[in-house]
Design a protein around this motif. Sequence first.
Motif, mmCIF file in Angstrom:
data_model
loop_
_atom_site.group_PDB
_atom_site.id
_atom_site.type_symbol
_atom_site.label_atom_id
_atom_site.label_comp_id
_atom_site.label_asym_id
_atom_site.label_seq_id
_atom_site.Cartn_x
_atom_site.Cartn_y
_atom_site.Cartn_z
ATOM 1 N N THR A 283 -7.097 -5.307 55.030
ATOM 2 C CA THR A 283 -6.900 -3.952 54.512
ATOM 3 C C THR A 283 -5.512 -3.454 54.878
ATOM 4 O O THR A 283 -5.067 -3.627 56.018
ATOM 5 N N VAL A 284 -4.834 -2.830 53.910
ATOM 6 C CA VAL A 284 -3.512 -2.253 54.127
ATOM 7 C C VAL A 284 -3.576 -0.777 53.802
ATOM 8 O O VAL A 284 -4.122 -0.381 52.768
ATOM 9 N N SER A 285 -3.008 0.052 54.690
ATOM 10 C CA SER A 285 -2.974 1.505 54.496
ATOM 11 C C SER A 285 -1.548 1.917 54.130
ATOM 12 O O SER A 285 -0.580 1.540 54.808
ATOM 13 N N ILE A 286 -1.417 2.691 53.055
ATOM 14 C CA ILE A 286 -0.114 3.143 52.566
ATOM 15 C C ILE A 286 -0.126 4.665 52.520
ATOM 16 O O ILE A 286 -1.004 5.268 51.891
ATOM 17 N N SER B 224 8.096 4.465 56.582
ATOM 18 C CA SER B 224 9.200 4.346 55.636
ATOM 19 C C SER B 224 8.795 3.463 54.461
ATOM 20 O O SER B 224 7.983 2.544 54.593
ATOM 21 N N LEU B 225 9.390 3.734 53.316
ATOM 22 C CA LEU B 225 9.044 2.991 52.107
ATOM 23 C C LEU B 225 9.467 1.529 52.218
ATOM 24 O O LEU B 225 8.725 0.628 51.807
ATOM 25 N N GLU C 247 0.832 9.835 45.943
ATOM 26 C CA GLU C 247 2.275 9.904 45.779
ATOM 27 C C GLU C 247 2.971 8.643 46.275
ATOM 28 O O GLU C 247 3.873 8.114 45.595
ATOM 29 N N ARG C 248 2.555 8.100 47.419
ATOM 30 C CA ARG C 248 3.197 6.888 47.923
ATOM 31 C C ARG C 248 2.822 5.669 47.071
ATOM 32 O O ARG C 248 3.635 4.774 46.863
#
Length: 570
Positions: free
Chosen positions: A284-287, A292-293, A313-314
């Motif tokens: 699992t990855v959280s964005i 930072s982008l 938005e991200r």
Amino acid sequence: MAKGDDAVMKKRNKAIRKRLHKHSESSTAVSARVAAIIASKKRRKSGKRRMCEGMCFSLPTPDDPFNDRHEKKDLKGKEPKKKMSSQDDERGFVKGKSAALRNGTEARNVTLEQKNEKVVNLMDEQKSSMISMNSLGQKCLVDLEEKVKVIRKKGEHGQHGWACENLNHPSKFLIMCLNSIENALRHDGSYISEEDKPLFVNEWGVEFWKYYSSGKDILETSGPSSTVEQVAWIVSTAADTIARKEKEGMTFANPFLLFIVPSQEKAAKVRSICKPLKALGIHTVSIHPGASLDHQIQGLKSCEPEFLVSTPERLLELVTSKAIDISGVSLLVVDGLERFSNGGYPDMIKSIRQSISGTPLTVVFNDCFNHASVPLVQNLLSRSIYRLSLSDTIASLSSCIVQSVNVCTSEEEKLSKCIQILDQTYGNQLFSQPLKVLYIFVKDSNLSKLAAALKIKGYSVSSDSSCTISNFNDSEMKPAVSMINIEQISTADLEEYEIVIIPSFVLPIDSYVHVLSRMARHTVNGVLHSFLTKENAAVAGPLTETLEQCGQAVPEALRNLCLTAPMWEQ
């Protein structure tokens, strides 16, 4: 040397050789397994096989899975032969010989047919049912036709094209995922169940699993945003689907689950629930905007997550920069709809949905009962849905059903608007399937006038008890229009009707709530039209309270009618 001495010497040498041979065997002792194989081989060569080794000469084959075509030795002890006199022996021999001569070929054919029939019956039973283990570890018979069915449909459910049906019970792997999450959360002290029940018996989770297995979208209207139990069941069910697909040889180049959350805190909470699944192969990855982008872009390049938790938005920034591909998402979860109903979030959600190819299975947590959130929900849930809610409040049961209240000055105006709604429904091209419309009348209403007006418009009213209205021209493209009496409300099946029209609001407010909470159960396009005049001022107050409880806009004419209610009561 004497002959006697020579014999003694030979005997002594033989004893020495035997002792040396025994010593050499003990120094090169073989393992127990090899010794068992050697012993079995010696017994087989000497003809002293054990009964359990009887299958060494006749193994089962696909054509003969039960080994019935080979002569099997009876493992049970043979019964002692009955002693017969010489006369009986002779009579039996003659009788047996004559019977064999008379029925030899026929008897052998009957025996073979019986054996073949037995094999076919047993193979049919094996195909029709199988033994499986339920969640409690008990054996149960499961129909193969009722097992997990995978129906592949082109262009549906993302790039994977799946729609699953599981009519029995959650799998062992799903229960294992739930237990892993529960143990990890309890160890961290972040999960404390009020009822102190394990996750796999959660009432909401079981209902979610049933609806998910049907392949339909889900609208959750319990009220607040997703809880720990709800997220645990969603991610565990998704992990179980991934495991089953990988067993079938399917691979996932894109994230399988996309979980859209309103804030960074919610993203961290969801990821903490998914973290225990990493040991089971689910990454699992959280964005979110908290990092930072560039850092998140580099992180996404180094891994291929199965679950993606992100703020809208991200996520749009990453999709626009082509740092991540979400076109193959198969399960979309939108949490915290109240936050997304304001500002520019609706456009962001629509853009994210357009970036996903096909029609992924969608789960929406609608914690906003305001009518302003209805367009966003309709954009996300365009197919048939299941409503999932453990709350029995009016606002929860009537979520996404628009209540339209019209205050008219005369009966003629009410009839005209009732027919106008029907014409607009027929002419509406926004829906792929025709909507079902229902009129609710009372005995003393102007039913005959409306029926005559509909006949002028080209409709025909049937004379049966259901009073179904249909159009002769292009009837297949028209919605099904029905009429029922107010006394039939309690027994009528209202869940299939998207549009319900009450031309004369003389029914009690409880009946109105009954219709509101049971209509349009499989769609988010439900509309309830009500028509009032000054004579109906007594119900204006309760109707206004109902609209406010459901977050609906109250017309100014209805508020003015509430002020005149005391005058009409006098």
